[in-house]
Every structure is written in structure tokens, then in C-alpha cells.
Design an enzyme around this catalytic site. Structure first.
Site, mmCIF file in Angstrom:
data_model
loop_
_atom_site.group_PDB
_atom_site.id
_atom_site.type_symbol
_atom_site.label_atom_id
_atom_site.label_comp_id
_atom_site.label_asym_id
_atom_site.label_seq_id
_atom_site.Cartn_x
_atom_site.Cartn_y
_atom_site.Cartn_z
ATOM 1 N N PHE A 213 10.192 8.932 -15.751
ATOM 2 C CA PHE A 213 10.450 7.487 -15.727
ATOM 3 C C PHE A 213 9.673 6.765 -14.639
ATOM 4 O O PHE A 213 9.489 5.552 -14.712
ATOM 5 C CB PHE A 213 11.960 7.219 -15.539
ATOM 6 N N GLU B 215 15.663 17.413 -3.779
ATOM 7 C CA GLU B 215 14.897 16.192 -4.037
ATOM 8 C C GLU B 215 15.898 15.062 -4.281
ATOM 9 O O GLU B 215 16.698 15.133 -5.211
ATOM 10 C CB GLU B 215 14.019 16.380 -5.278
ATOM 11 N N LYS C 106 5.291 10.573 -26.078
ATOM 12 C CA LYS C 106 6.745 10.314 -26.140
ATOM 13 C C LYS C 106 7.123 9.720 -24.780
ATOM 14 O O LYS C 106 7.311 10.453 -23.811
ATOM 15 C CB LYS C 106 7.534 11.605 -26.373
ATOM 16 N N CYS D 26 6.856 11.360 -6.800
ATOM 17 C CA CYS D 26 6.830 12.802 -6.539
ATOM 18 C C CYS D 26 6.070 13.079 -5.245
ATOM 19 O O CYS D 26 6.068 14.191 -4.748
ATOM 20 C CB CYS D 26 6.196 13.543 -7.692
HETATM 21 P P1 NAD Z 1 13.223 14.342 -16.337
HETATM 22 O O1 NAD Z 1 12.849 15.767 -16.154
HETATM 23 O O2 NAD Z 1 14.667 14.002 -16.444
HETATM 24 O O3 NAD Z 1 12.555 13.751 -17.672
HETATM 25 C C1 NAD Z 1 11.159 13.826 -17.899
HETATM 26 C C2 NAD Z 1 10.868 13.740 -19.392
HETATM 27 O O4 NAD Z 1 11.433 14.876 -20.059
HETATM 28 C C3 NAD Z 1 11.448 12.520 -20.096
HETATM 29 O O5 NAD Z 1 10.471 12.053 -21.006
HETATM 30 C C4 NAD Z 1 12.660 13.065 -20.831
HETATM 31 O O6 NAD Z 1 12.915 12.374 -22.048
HETATM 32 C C5 NAD Z 1 12.272 14.502 -21.138
HETATM 33 N N1 NAD Z 1 13.384 15.462 -21.115
HETATM 34 C C6 NAD Z 1 14.505 15.414 -20.340
HETATM 35 N N2 NAD Z 1 15.244 16.524 -20.527
HETATM 36 C C7 NAD Z 1 14.586 17.288 -21.435
HETATM 37 C C8 NAD Z 1 14.838 18.575 -22.020
HETATM 38 N N3 NAD Z 1 15.909 19.284 -21.696
HETATM 39 N N4 NAD Z 1 13.932 19.060 -22.898
HETATM 40 C C9 NAD Z 1 12.831 18.345 -23.205
HETATM 41 N N5 NAD Z 1 12.537 17.140 -22.682
HETATM 42 C C10 NAD Z 1 13.386 16.616 -21.799
HETATM 43 O O7 NAD Z 1 12.526 13.541 -15.137
HETATM 44 P P2 NAD Z 1 12.713 12.007 -14.718
HETATM 45 O O8 NAD Z 1 14.038 11.813 -14.096
HETATM 46 O O9 NAD Z 1 12.302 11.112 -15.827
HETATM 47 O O10 NAD Z 1 11.567 11.902 -13.590
HETATM 48 C C11 NAD Z 1 11.774 12.185 -12.234
HETATM 49 C C12 NAD Z 1 11.236 13.541 -11.875
HETATM 50 O O11 NAD Z 1 9.861 13.632 -12.184
HETATM 51 C C13 NAD Z 1 11.334 13.846 -10.383
HETATM 52 O O12 NAD Z 1 11.803 15.158 -10.216
HETATM 53 C C14 NAD Z 1 9.895 13.737 -9.900
HETATM 54 O O13 NAD Z 1 9.568 14.498 -8.761
HETATM 55 C C15 NAD Z 1 9.161 14.215 -11.085
HETATM 56 N N6 NAD Z 1 7.767 13.784 -11.076
HETATM 57 C C16 NAD Z 1 6.823 14.711 -10.785
HETATM 58 C C17 NAD Z 1 5.487 14.343 -10.732
HETATM 59 C C18 NAD Z 1 4.434 15.350 -10.400
HETATM 60 O O14 NAD Z 1 3.271 15.033 -10.522
HETATM 61 N N7 NAD Z 1 4.801 16.545 -9.988
HETATM 62 C C19 NAD Z 1 5.128 13.010 -10.983
HETATM 63 C C20 NAD Z 1 6.123 12.089 -11.282
HETATM 64 C C21 NAD Z 1 7.450 12.492 -11.338
#
Ligand code: NAD
Length: 483
Positions: free
Chosen positions: A151, A383, A175, A283
Site C-alpha cells: 500500500f 517493524e 494487481k 521500507c
Molecule cells: P502486505 O504484505 O499486507 O500486502 C502486500 C500485497 O500482498 C497486497 O497487494 C495484498 O493484497 C497482497 N496480499 C496480502 N496478503 C496476501 C496473501 N496471504 N497472499 C497473497 N497476497 C497477499 O503489505 P502492506 O501492508 O500492503 O505493505 C507494507 C509492507 O510492505 C511493510 O512490511 C513494508 O516494509 C513492505 N515494503 C517493502 C518494500 C521493499 O522494497 N522491501 C517496499 C515497500 C513496502
């Protein structure tokens, strides 16, 4: 109040999802719904993948020089719609307008780098590997790829992957995160306007169900995921079990080391941006400040004072320096971490739990500073992904590095110092994918790869730059002899 439901884009057409399951997209500053997002069905995913597969043959046979012309047009359209894209980001995600502009700029830079694909995608060759026998290595696209982004950077993160995949001759399905589908929707409208052939770029809205249907689909060749570590691990295993090429970027816990010889007046603003920029929802956000020896007291005082001066407000107000966090649920999560910090005995120097913004009832958390944090505390390990900075006093660089290495994450770390020797030792030893030397945010620049180590990344090839070209192409070897 009725709000519109975002559409899917499949085979060059904007279509309503048949799904009756919808979620609200909520403006985090006003707490009001501004749209609805459908949780598309498995059949809709299947159709999008088939359409993308059908488009693949014609697209891969389109010369790279012709493919990149669509990206030149897209870049112009993104520049022309820059402010609208940035404002949409503010309204769905909550970050400030300046932070949103920065995000759109990073997204555009990926499009710009992609226009160099005719050079970046070249293979290589060697004459006479044996008498009169030549060998060459050719790069070819593979087929349908998809991205499952988080997000916090709804526009930039998909663009770490999409332009490279498509310019290399693959077709693509996005997606978006179900919490923030609007800016990507606008961006895909611009791709439509740029005239990409039907089926090359597709958009299917949804949440976990759509992500799983994509990973399970036999025609999908690869998956790029960015999100939390827990989900990254699941996706890595699932995508691999289904034979996909996969790269998964996970969560982070970033430590910022401040040495006694750091230039404090330059260090503190860099740390403030790192910890509180995007309300800590990056992140790359700094989370724990490791103050070495004598650095501790002056750093603690100057950092807390600067944090207390940050203006929290609606991102569309140009004077706001920090917006809300993304959702009510996420705000509760961040607050529970602050409560935990207090319970576990850290000293709360600045309390952001009760901040209020006039006229905006949204999900604001004020800048928060904890002092006397130790490595065992939950706030030092998990985190938090919110505007919470923790200060820990350490003896020396060795102890700081030990603490960094005890974390399961390895996304980013920084050192603030005037010593070249300390900086060199830090970058040499620290097991993180992104190292800042007097830099608080090791921003992902399009021409370099971006990814972490340890639990912050699963896979080998990162997003952006040459890594992306490798991920989205297969190397084919040809050995030839002519009689
Ligand atoms: P999230 O893991 O909840 O969701 C990410 C995506 O995965 C969304 O599109 C969601 O619809 C999908 N999703 C959620 N659960 C799923 C499942 N069980 N199976 C398949 N798809 C699923 O993450 P968030 O809350 O949207 O984002 C925040 C996180 O992203 C933080 O932990 C942050 O550190 C990380 N992040 C990492 C980077 C990087 O480059 N390492 C960059 C940006 C954000």
C-alpha cells in the site's frame, strides 16, 4: 454518499468486475470512502492472463525500438498529469503532496530508464569458441508477468517492474493493493492513452484471492511481490511451488548509527526525514537510532526537539510535513506498539498518540520518540511502520553492528560520521541491501537494483535497472557453425 467502483483493464478495455465483493477505499485524512474496489473473481484473473498470453506473441515480435516509443509517450503523459497523479496518491495513501510528487518522479524515472531497453537487453557473443564455431547469448522475453505491490508506494513500486517487463517484450498484469487502487488506475488510463496494444498491460483489482489465482495460473511466468515479510515468505513458496520465476521484497527494521564525530546539524534533518517521512510507512524508514558514546545526549535532545516541530496535517495542504497513516486498523497497530514501548519500560520523550488535526478526523499519529530503548524491547525488534523513532545508546561501532545483525531484517542501515574509515568499515560489514553514509533514506534509483538481504528479500534478482532486465528475460545460448 455513493462512490464509484474502480474498473479492471483487460485486453485494452475498461470493464466492471462481476464480483459483488467490494471494499471501501478510504481517504486516510478525512476517514471518508472515496471509491470502492472489487475483489475480482478467479474467472476474471483467468481471462486477463489468457488475454495477456494472446498479446504476447505480437508484442515480443514488435522491435524493441518500436516498443519503447510507447514508453516515450507514457513519460510525456505522466509529466502532463503529474499533479493529478500526485494528488490522487495523497487522497488514497495519506502521504504529503511533496512526498507524492517524489514518488511520481521515481515512477517516471523507471519509465525513462526503460527507454534504453534496446541497449540494456543486448546479449553478447564470442567468435571462434572452437575453429570456425561461434557462440552467442540472446535475451528473450518469457510471457506473462504480474506484480503484487504494497500500500505504501502504490505508483512507484509497480513501476520497479512493469516498464522493464513490458519493454523487454513480455505482457503484464497489475494487481494493485486493495487499499490504494486509485493512482494506479489513473496511470493505467495513461498507458491506455499511450496506445499500448491491447493485452500488453492489464489491471485486475483484488486482494489475496486475485494474488493467489495469478500465482496458481499455469500461463503466468513470473511474480514480483513487495510487501510484508510474512506474506513475502508465503508468496515465495507458493510461486516456486507453481514453477514461477519469483522475486519477493519483504519488511524492514532499519537502524541508523550516529557516531560522536557526526555533523549533528546535518544529521538530525536527515534522520527526521528518514523516521517521519511518509509517516514512517517506508521500507527504508529509519526506526532505531543507535547513538554511539558521546553522540547520545546531543542527538537525543536535537532529534526530539526537531520531531516536536513537525507539522502534522492533510497531505494536500502544502504546509503539512507529515500526513496520517493509511488506515484506522494500521493506526491502531501503531498505537499498540507505542503502548507496548511504554509497558516495556522505554521512556516516551514525545507522545504522538493524541494528536488531532482540525477539520480532519482521519488516522493521524504524531511524531513519537522513545529513549532508553534496549534491543530486547518489542519496539526495537518489530517493524512498526509508523512515525515512531527509538533511541538506544551503544558503546561503539562494533556493538551497533552487532545489534543490526541480530535483526532478522536486512533492508537498510545508515551511519552518520566524519570518518572515512568508519564509513568504509560500516559498508563493508553490514548485512543490509541498502547502506546510507550520511544519508537517511537510500532511495531506490531506477538505474540501480533495489532490494534487501535476509528476511527483507527472497529471491536473487532485484527490481529496477539491469537486475530487472535479467529477471524479465531468459538467456538463450546459440552455438553455430556454417559449412
Ligand atoms: P502486505 O504484505 O499486507 O500486502 C502486500 C500485497 O500482498 C497486497 O497487494 C495484498 O493484497 C497482497 N496480499 C496480502 N496478503 C496476501 C496473501 N496471504 N497472499 C497473497 N497476497 C497477499 O503489505 P502492506 O501492508 O500492503 O505493505 C507494507 C509492507 O510492505 C511493510 O512490511 C513494508 O516494509 C513492505 N515494503 C517493502 C518494500 C521493499 O522494497 N522491501 C517496499 C515497500 C513496502
Amino acid at each position: 454518499m455513493t462512490v464509484a467502483t474502480v474498473q479492471n483493464f483487460v485486453g485494452g478495455e475498461w470493464v466492471d468486475s462481476a464480483s459483488t465483493e467490494r471494499l471501501d477505499v478510504v481517504n486516510p485524512a478525512t476517514a471518508e470512502p472515496i471509491a470502492q474496489v472489487p475483489l475480482s473473481t478467479r474467472e476474471e484473473v483467468d481471462r486477463a492472463v489468457r488475454v495477456a498470453q494472446e498479446a504476447f506473441q505480437g508484442w515480443r515480435e514488435t522491435p524493441p525500438t518500436a516498443r519503447i516509443r510507447y514508453f516515450f509517450r507514457l513519460k510525456e503523459l505522466m509529466e502532463a498529469n503529474f499533479e493529478e497523479l500526485a494528488r490522487t496518491l495523497v487522497m488514497e495513501e495519506g502521504k504529503t503532496i511533496d512526498e507524492s510528487r517524489g514518488e511520481i518522479r521515481r515512477a517516471i524515472e523507471n519509465v525513462e530508464v526503460t527507454t534504453g531497453i534496446p541497449s540494456l537487453m543486448m546479449g553478447y557473443n564470442l567468435e571462434d569458441i572452437a575453429p570456425e564455431i561461434d557462440e552467442e547469448c540472446i535475451r528473450q522475453p518469457l510471457g506473462v508477468f504480474c506484480v503484487i505491490p504494497p500500500f505504501n508506494f502504490p505508483t512507484m513500486v509497480p513501476m520497479w517492474f512493469l516498464p522493464y517487463a513490458v519493454a523487454c517484450g513480455n505482457t503484464f498484469i497489475i494487481k494493485p493493493s486493495e487499499q490504494v487502487p486509485l493512482s494506479m488506475n489513473k496511470l493505467v488510463h495513461l498507458m491506455d492513452e499511450a496506445g499500448f496494444p491491447p493485452g500488453t498491460v492489464n489491471l485486475v483489482n483484488g486482494a489475496r484471492g486475485v494474488a493467489e489465482a495469478l500465482m496458481e495460473h499455469p500461463l503466468v511466468k513470473g511474480v514480483s511481490f513487495v510487501g510484508s515479510t510474512a506474506v513475502a515468505k508465503q508468496i515465495y513458496a507458493k510461486a516456486a511451488a507453481h514453477g514461477k520465476r519469483v522475486q519477493c521484497q519483504g519488511g524492514a527494521k532499519n537502524f541508523m548509527v550516529v557516531m560522536p564525530d557526526a555533523v549533528l546539524e546535518r544529521t538530525v534533518p536527515a534522520l527526521i526525514t528518514s523516521v517521519y517521512g511518509c509517516a514512517g510507512e517506508r521500507c527504508l524508514s529509519g526506526s532505531v537510532l543507535l547513538a554511539v558514546g558521546e553522540a547520545y545526549e546531543p542527538l537525543r535532545d536535537a532529534f526530539t526537539e526537531a520531531a516536536s516541530r513537525l507539522k502534522v496535517g492533510y497531505g494536500l495542504d502544502e504546509s503539512s510535513q507529515m500526513g496520517p497513516v493509511v488506515s484506522r486498523r494500521h493506526k491502531e497497530r501503531v498505537l499498540s506498539y507505542i503502548n507496548k514501548g511504554v509497558e516495556e519500560g522505554a521512556r516516551l520523550l514525545l507522545d504522538g498518540r493524541h494528536v488531532e488535526v482540525k477539520d480532519y478526523p482521519g488516522f493521524f499519529v504524531g511524531p513519537t520518540v522513545f529513549d532508553r530503548v534496549n534491543p530486547e524491547m518489542t519496539i526495537a525488534r518489530d517493524e512498526i511502520f509508523g512515525p515512531v523513532g527509538s533511541i538506544m545508546r551503544v558503546r561503539d561501532l562494533d556493538e551497533a553492528v552487532e545489534i543490526i545483525h541480530a535483526s532478522p531484517y536486512g533492508n537498510a542501515a545508515a551511519v552518520f560520521t566524519s570518518s572515512g574509515q568508519v564509513a568504509r568499515r560500516f559498508q563493508y560489514r553490514v548485512q543490509c541491501g541498502n547502506i546510507g553514509i550520511n544519508i537517511g533514506i537510500v532511495a531506490p534509483m531506477a538505474f540501480f537494483p533495489f532490494g534487501g538481504f535476509k528476511d527483507s528479500f527472497f529471491g536473487d534478482l532485484h527490481g529496477q535497472g539491469r537486475d530487472a532486465v535479467n529477471f524479465f528475460t531468459e538467456r538463450k545460448i546459440v552455438i553455430s557453425r556454417w559449412f
